[in-house]
Design a protein around this motif. Structure first.
Motif, PDB file in Angstrom:
ATOM      1  N   LEU A 132      44.998  96.331  41.809  1.00  0.00           N
ATOM      2  CA  LEU A 132      46.145  97.240  41.888  1.00  0.00           C
ATOM      3  C   LEU A 132      45.936  98.467  40.996  1.00  0.00           C
ATOM      4  O   LEU A 132      46.325  99.580  41.360  1.00  0.00           O
ATOM      5  CB  LEU A 132      47.430  96.507  41.495  1.00  0.00           C
ATOM      6  CG  LEU A 132      47.950  95.478  42.503  1.00  0.00           C
ATOM      7  CD1 LEU A 132      49.153  94.725  41.935  1.00  0.00           C
ATOM      8  CD2 LEU A 132      48.309  96.133  43.836  1.00  0.00           C
ATOM      9  N   GLU A 133      45.301  98.263  39.846  1.00  0.00           N
ATOM     10  CA  GLU A 133      44.985  99.410  38.985  1.00  0.00           C
ATOM     11  C   GLU A 133      43.946 100.316  39.639  1.00  0.00           C
ATOM     12  O   GLU A 133      44.017 101.541  39.542  1.00  0.00           O
ATOM     13  CB  GLU A 133      44.489  98.915  37.630  1.00  0.00           C
ATOM     14  CG  GLU A 133      45.602  98.319  36.762  1.00  0.00           C
ATOM     15  CD  GLU A 133      45.080  97.762  35.452  1.00  0.00           C
ATOM     16  OE1 GLU A 133      43.850  97.525  35.346  1.00  0.00           O
ATOM     17  OE2 GLU A 133      45.904  97.540  34.540  1.00  0.00           O
ATOM     18  N   GLU A 134      42.972  99.718  40.328  1.00  0.00           N
ATOM     19  CA  GLU A 134      41.953 100.520  41.015  1.00  0.00           C
ATOM     20  C   GLU A 134      42.557 101.308  42.176  1.00  0.00           C
ATOM     21  O   GLU A 134      42.183 102.461  42.422  1.00  0.00           O
ATOM     22  CB  GLU A 134      40.822  99.621  41.510  1.00  0.00           C
ATOM     23  CG  GLU A 134      39.934  99.096  40.386  1.00  0.00           C
ATOM     24  CD  GLU A 134      38.702  98.398  40.903  1.00  0.00           C
ATOM     25  OE1 GLU A 134      38.637  98.119  42.121  1.00  0.00           O
ATOM     26  OE2 GLU A 134      37.790  98.138  40.112  1.00  0.00           O
ATOM     27  N   VAL A 135      43.492 100.686  42.881  1.00  0.00           N
ATOM     28  CA  VAL A 135      44.189 101.399  43.957  1.00  0.00           C
ATOM     29  C   VAL A 135      44.895 102.623  43.374  1.00  0.00           C
ATOM     30  O   VAL A 135      44.820 103.726  43.917  1.00  0.00           O
ATOM     31  CB  VAL A 135      45.205 100.483  44.663  1.00  0.00           C
ATOM     32  CG1 VAL A 135      46.081 101.288  45.622  1.00  0.00           C
ATOM     33  CG2 VAL A 135      44.496  99.369  45.428  1.00  0.00           C
ATOM     34  N   ALA A 136      45.581 102.422  42.253  1.00  0.00           N
ATOM     35  CA  ALA A 136      46.302 103.526  41.606  1.00  0.00           C
ATOM     36  C   ALA A 136      45.349 104.638  41.192  1.00  0.00           C
ATOM     37  O   ALA A 136      45.624 105.828  41.420  1.00  0.00           O
ATOM     38  CB  ALA A 136      47.069 102.996  40.393  1.00  0.00           C
ATOM     39  N   ASN A 137      44.226 104.283  40.613  1.00  0.00           N
ATOM     40  CA  ASN A 137      43.252 105.294  40.183  1.00  0.00           C
ATOM     41  C   ASN A 137      42.687 106.072  41.371  1.00  0.00           C
ATOM     42  O   ASN A 137      42.460 107.285  41.291  1.00  0.00           O
ATOM     43  CB  ASN A 137      42.097 104.628  39.429  1.00  0.00           C
ATOM     44  CG  ASN A 137      42.528 104.066  38.085  1.00  0.00           C
ATOM     45  OD1 ASN A 137      43.502 104.525  37.495  1.00  0.00           O
ATOM     46  ND2 ASN A 137      41.817 103.058  37.601  1.00  0.00           N
ATOM     47  N   PHE A 138      42.478 105.371  42.488  1.00  0.00           N
ATOM     48  CA  PHE A 138      41.908 106.020  43.662  1.00  0.00           C
ATOM     49  C   PHE A 138      42.840 107.048  44.285  1.00  0.00           C
ATOM     50  O   PHE A 138      42.403 108.068  44.799  1.00  0.00           O
ATOM     51  CB  PHE A 138      41.547 104.966  44.712  1.00  0.00           C
ATOM     52  CG  PHE A 138      41.036 105.551  45.997  1.00  0.00           C
ATOM     53  CD1 PHE A 138      39.740 106.029  46.097  1.00  0.00           C
ATOM     54  CD2 PHE A 138      41.848 105.635  47.114  1.00  0.00           C
ATOM     55  CE1 PHE A 138      39.260 106.580  47.277  1.00  0.00           C
ATOM     56  CE2 PHE A 138      41.386 106.184  48.294  1.00  0.00           C
ATOM     57  CZ  PHE A 138      40.096 106.650  48.383  1.00  0.00           C
ATOM     58  N   VAL A 139      44.147 106.760  44.233  1.00  0.00           N
ATOM     59  CA  VAL A 139      45.140 107.614  44.895  1.00  0.00           C
ATOM     60  C   VAL A 139      45.023 109.060  44.439  1.00  0.00           C
ATOM     61  O   VAL A 139      45.184 109.991  45.239  1.00  0.00           O
ATOM     62  CB  VAL A 139      46.561 107.068  44.668  1.00  0.00           C
ATOM     63  CG1 VAL A 139      47.632 108.139  44.879  1.00  0.00           C
ATOM     64  CG2 VAL A 139      46.820 105.891  45.600  1.00  0.00           C
ATOM     65  N   VAL A 140      44.733 109.305  43.156  1.00  0.00           N
ATOM     66  CA  VAL A 140      44.713 110.687  42.648  1.00  0.00           C
ATOM     67  C   VAL A 140      43.362 111.379  42.831  1.00  0.00           C
ATOM     68  O   VAL A 140      43.255 112.570  42.583  1.00  0.00           O
ATOM     69  CB  VAL A 140      45.111 110.750  41.148  1.00  0.00           C
ATOM     70  CG1 VAL A 140      46.583 110.428  40.994  1.00  0.00           C
ATOM     71  CG2 VAL A 140      44.260 109.824  40.305  1.00  0.00           C
ATOM     72  N   VAL A 141      42.347 110.648  43.303  1.00  0.00           N
ATOM     73  CA  VAL A 141      41.040 111.286  43.511  1.00  0.00           C
ATOM     74  C   VAL A 141      40.625 111.294  44.978  1.00  0.00           C
ATOM     75  O   VAL A 141      39.573 111.824  45.321  1.00  0.00           O
ATOM     76  CB  VAL A 141      39.941 110.592  42.686  1.00  0.00           C
ATOM     77  CG1 VAL A 141      40.241 110.683  41.201  1.00  0.00           C
ATOM     78  CG2 VAL A 141      39.736 109.145  43.110  1.00  0.00           C
ATOM     79  N   ARG A 142      41.462 110.761  45.854  1.00  0.00           N
ATOM     80  CA  ARG A 142      41.100 110.644  47.262  1.00  0.00           C
ATOM     81  C   ARG A 142      40.997 112.032  47.918  1.00  0.00           C
ATOM     82  O   ARG A 142      41.617 112.990  47.466  1.00  0.00           O
ATOM     83  CB  ARG A 142      42.106 109.776  48.015  1.00  0.00           C
ATOM     84  CG  ARG A 142      43.488 110.382  48.136  1.00  0.00           C
ATOM     85  CD  ARG A 142      44.503 109.369  48.639  1.00  0.00           C
ATOM     86  NE  ARG A 142      45.834 109.966  48.746  1.00  0.00           N
ATOM     87  CZ  ARG A 142      46.292 110.553  49.847  1.00  0.00           C
ATOM     88  NH1 ARG A 142      45.559 110.610  50.933  1.00  0.00           N
ATOM     89  NH2 ARG A 142      47.505 111.076  49.867  1.00  0.00           N
TER      90      ARG A 142
END
Length: 324
Positions: A312-322
């Motif tokens: 879930l933390e990785e999903v959150a981190n990905f959202v801002v760099v997608r």
């Protein structure tokens, strides 16, 4: 596997569930050949973010009920797909995910009926799954909020919103959906009330950040990657955060305001507006706003199974760099 490609966690908990979901979704629209053909580009495309969040949160504890996961995950994806079909009609969109929209390929009447069919199919799965009144109420309220957000947006086309109005709109159209997915996952995992609320708060922050980045990509993304026309929001009269920020700080704010409030935006206008927006700090400003929401989301995570928390933390981190 779509959204899962970026995950580096050693155990991708929802991967098996998502593979099963693909078959489930194809079968969901297979009872009519025309509907199956019309829906194929949408059913086979997309990030699967919403069902993935639900599935991950459903794995928060070991005592989840596997048989309760797939039908509800499918219902969430079908609700999302139905909302996209109806959005494309309202926006007059020609492309979605790099292919023709249903309303463009066929007509608006057909698209309305297919969207309605997908909503009905979603609630059929919920009814057959015997999820109970609480789950049905969450999903019904979710669809209601999607409609309110769309009505709010449609009634304010070519009108510059306040920041409060902007955040209210994206909360209704995007953040509440992701929040509901996480909330429902917590319910299936049989977490306690506070843990479920914490997951819902995580989803809300994630959803706000996701939509802010989506709005950024309308001006700073590449059409061949995003699958949506460059400046599509602006052309349809939807004023988003990058434009709001540029209107606040640009020396050419008057020229930009004239374009966005004109009631009809041409390709030339889009190019001019994009040039003005890109010369301001709109990108950094919006990225910071998204990152703040992501920090709030991650700080909201309850003490759940560590492997789920990592993903879930990785999903959150990905959202801002997608980039799509």
């Amino acid at each position: 596997m779509r959204f899962l490609k970026f995950l580096s966690a050693s155990e991708v908990l929802a991967e098996k569930d998502l593979l099963e979901l693909e078959n489930f979704l194809e079968l969901a629209v297979a009872e009519d050949n025309f509907i199956a053909e019309a829906c194929a580009p949408l059913i086979k495309g997309g990030k699967r973010l919403r069902p993935m969040l639900f599935m991950l949160c459903a794995h928060s504890k070991e005592n989840y009920l596997p048989e309760k996961i797939l039908p509800l995950a499918a219902a969430l994806e079908l609700i999302h797909t139905a909302s996209l079909v109806h959005d494309d009609i309202l926006d007059g969109a020609k492309k979605r995910r790099g292919v023709q929209t249903i309303n463009s390929k066929y007509d608006a009447q057909t698209a309305v009926l297919i969207g309605d069919y997908l909503f009905a199919k979603a609630f059929q799965f919920v009814a057959e799954g015997n999820y109970g009144a609480e789950v049905s109420a969450i999903l019904s309220k979710l669809v209601g909020n999607l409609c309110i957000g769309e009505i709010m947006q449609d009634r304010a086309l070519f009108v510059v919103p306040t920041l409060e109005e902007y955040y209210t709109r994206i909360n209704l159209k995007t953040a509440i959906f992701l929040s509901s997915c996480c909330q429902l996952g917590g319910i299936i995992a049989e977490l306690n009330h506070d843990e479920i609320i914490s997951l819902a708060n995580y989803g809300n922050g994630l959803g706000l950040a996701f939509q802010i980045v989506d709005d950024l990509l309308d001006f700073f993304g590449e059409e061949k990657i995003t699958g949506k026309p460059f400046g599509g929001d602006l052309k349809s009269g939807v004023i988003t955060l990058p434009v709001i920020r540029a209107l606040q700080v640009s020396e050419k704010s008057d020229a930009l305001k004239k374009i966005v409030e004109s009631g009809k935006v041409s390709d030339t206008d889009v190019a001019t507006a994009a040039k003005i927006v890109r010369k301001t700090d709109a990108f950094d400003y919006c990225k910071t706003c998204a990152e703040n929401q992501i920090s709030r989301a991650k700080n909201s995570l309850p003490p759940i199974k560590s492997s789920v928390r990592i993903v879930l933390e990785e999903v959150a981190n990905f959202v801002v760099v997608r980039s799509r």
